[in-house]
Motif scaffolding. Sequence first.
Motif, mmCIF file in Angstrom:
data_model
loop_
_atom_site.group_PDB
_atom_site.id
_atom_site.type_symbol
_atom_site.label_atom_id
_atom_site.label_comp_id
_atom_site.label_asym_id
_atom_site.label_seq_id
_atom_site.Cartn_x
_atom_site.Cartn_y
_atom_site.Cartn_z
ATOM 1 N N UNK A 19 35.824 -23.999 -5.786
ATOM 2 C CA UNK A 19 36.803 -23.271 -4.977
ATOM 3 C C UNK A 19 37.875 -22.642 -5.873
ATOM 4 N N UNK A 20 38.268 -21.427 -5.545
ATOM 5 C CA UNK A 20 39.244 -20.730 -6.376
ATOM 6 C C UNK A 20 40.556 -21.488 -6.493
ATOM 7 N N UNK A 21 40.979 -22.162 -5.407
ATOM 8 C CA UNK A 21 42.248 -22.882 -5.469
ATOM 9 C C UNK A 21 42.152 -24.200 -6.239
ATOM 10 N N UNK A 25 44.874 -23.112 -14.216
ATOM 11 C CA UNK A 25 45.599 -21.896 -14.568
ATOM 12 C C UNK A 25 44.914 -21.214 -15.752
ATOM 13 N N UNK A 26 44.465 -22.003 -16.719
ATOM 14 C CA UNK A 26 43.795 -21.436 -17.896
ATOM 15 C C UNK A 26 42.531 -20.679 -17.485
ATOM 16 N N UNK A 27 41.753 -21.236 -16.564
ATOM 17 C CA UNK A 27 40.530 -20.556 -16.122
ATOM 18 C C UNK A 27 40.881 -19.281 -15.346
ATOM 19 N N UNK A 28 41.900 -19.350 -14.497
ATOM 20 C CA UNK A 28 42.325 -18.146 -13.778
ATOM 21 C C UNK A 28 42.823 -17.089 -14.755
ATOM 22 N N UNK A 29 43.610 -17.493 -15.731
ATOM 23 C CA UNK A 29 44.123 -16.541 -16.717
ATOM 24 C C UNK A 29 42.979 -15.866 -17.479
ATOM 25 N N UNK A 30 41.941 -16.610 -17.777
ATOM 26 C CA UNK A 30 40.831 -16.060 -18.553
ATOM 27 C C UNK A 30 39.895 -15.181 -17.723
ATOM 28 N N UNK A 31 39.663 -15.538 -16.440
ATOM 29 C CA UNK A 31 38.605 -14.880 -15.687
ATOM 30 C C UNK A 31 39.051 -14.086 -14.465
ATOM 31 N N UNK A 32 40.263 -14.303 -13.952
ATOM 32 C CA UNK A 32 40.656 -13.636 -12.706
ATOM 33 C C UNK A 32 40.740 -12.120 -12.900
ATOM 34 N N UNK A 33 40.083 -11.377 -12.033
ATOM 35 C CA UNK A 33 40.065 -9.911 -12.040
ATOM 36 C C UNK A 33 39.447 -9.320 -13.305
ATOM 37 N N UNK A 34 38.564 -10.070 -13.963
ATOM 38 C CA UNK A 34 37.905 -9.577 -15.178
ATOM 39 C C UNK A 34 36.384 -9.572 -14.963
ATOM 40 N N UNK A 35 35.837 -8.420 -14.586
ATOM 41 C CA UNK A 35 34.393 -8.338 -14.349
ATOM 42 C C UNK A 35 33.585 -8.670 -15.600
ATOM 43 N N UNK A 103 48.554 -13.284 -1.338
ATOM 44 C CA UNK A 103 48.583 -13.740 -2.726
ATOM 45 C C UNK A 103 47.487 -13.024 -3.509
ATOM 46 N N UNK A 104 47.796 -12.620 -4.720
ATOM 47 C CA UNK A 104 46.841 -11.887 -5.529
ATOM 48 C C UNK A 104 46.002 -12.807 -6.420
ATOM 49 N N UNK A 105 46.416 -14.069 -6.503
ATOM 50 C CA UNK A 105 45.672 -15.105 -7.224
ATOM 51 C C UNK A 105 45.825 -16.413 -6.443
ATOM 52 N N UNK A 106 44.911 -17.340 -6.611
ATOM 53 C CA UNK A 106 45.016 -18.611 -5.896
ATOM 54 C C UNK A 106 46.263 -19.428 -6.255
ATOM 55 N N UNK A 107 46.828 -19.189 -7.422
ATOM 56 C CA UNK A 107 48.010 -19.946 -7.841
ATOM 57 C C UNK A 107 49.310 -19.197 -7.536
ATOM 58 N N UNK A 108 49.249 -18.184 -6.670
ATOM 59 C CA UNK A 108 50.427 -17.432 -6.255
ATOM 60 C C UNK A 108 50.612 -17.573 -4.757
ATOM 61 N N UNK A 109 51.786 -17.201 -4.274
ATOM 62 C CA UNK A 109 52.101 -17.239 -2.852
ATOM 63 C C UNK A 109 52.075 -15.822 -2.285
ATOM 64 N N UNK A 110 51.830 -15.691 -0.969
ATOM 65 C CA UNK A 110 51.953 -14.374 -0.346
ATOM 66 C C UNK A 110 53.400 -13.887 -0.462
ATOM 67 N N UNK A 111 53.579 -12.587 -0.419
ATOM 68 C CA UNK A 111 54.909 -11.982 -0.529
ATOM 69 C C UNK A 111 55.268 -11.360 0.812
ATOM 70 N N UNK A 112 56.369 -11.833 1.419
ATOM 71 C CA UNK A 112 56.827 -11.241 2.674
ATOM 72 C C UNK A 112 57.571 -9.951 2.358
#
Length: 133
Positions: A19-21, A25-35, A103-112
């Motif tokens: 699961x993405x959540x 953080x290291x895995x998200x930093x390395x792979x998030x939004x990187x095809x 949220x644009x990443x699983x470790x971020x919150x939505x922005x009102x």
Amino acid sequence: MPNRIPLDPKLPKAFNATPNDARSKAQLDQWWDRPYGLTLSDGRIEVRCLNGGAWDRSTHLGVAENYDVACALAESKQAEWLKFRERPCVVLDDDQVLVVRQAQRPDEEPQQLAAFPTAAAATAFLDTHYPTP
């Protein structure tokens, strides 16, 4: 020329079964939004990206005949996804209607972005500030 994507990278264990959540953080930093591309048995390249299109694995962006086409596919499909993901949406919250950017990443919150008393007012705000192309 499109950005070059990694081809057959060494992915973390259970990369497409996590699961993405639950990712570090290291895995998200390395792979998030990187095809990246994976070579199939017939020589074509499957293009994937960990981008939130699926909650527990990377997203399938498509299959290309060769590396150059895979890089172009990755760039265009990821750009389409980002445009969709970044678009604000309406959320009902008790007695108000919120306009939020998810949220644009699983470790971020939505922005009102704004709050309104009615859905019509929220829709008018979206139409004015974030018109659909």
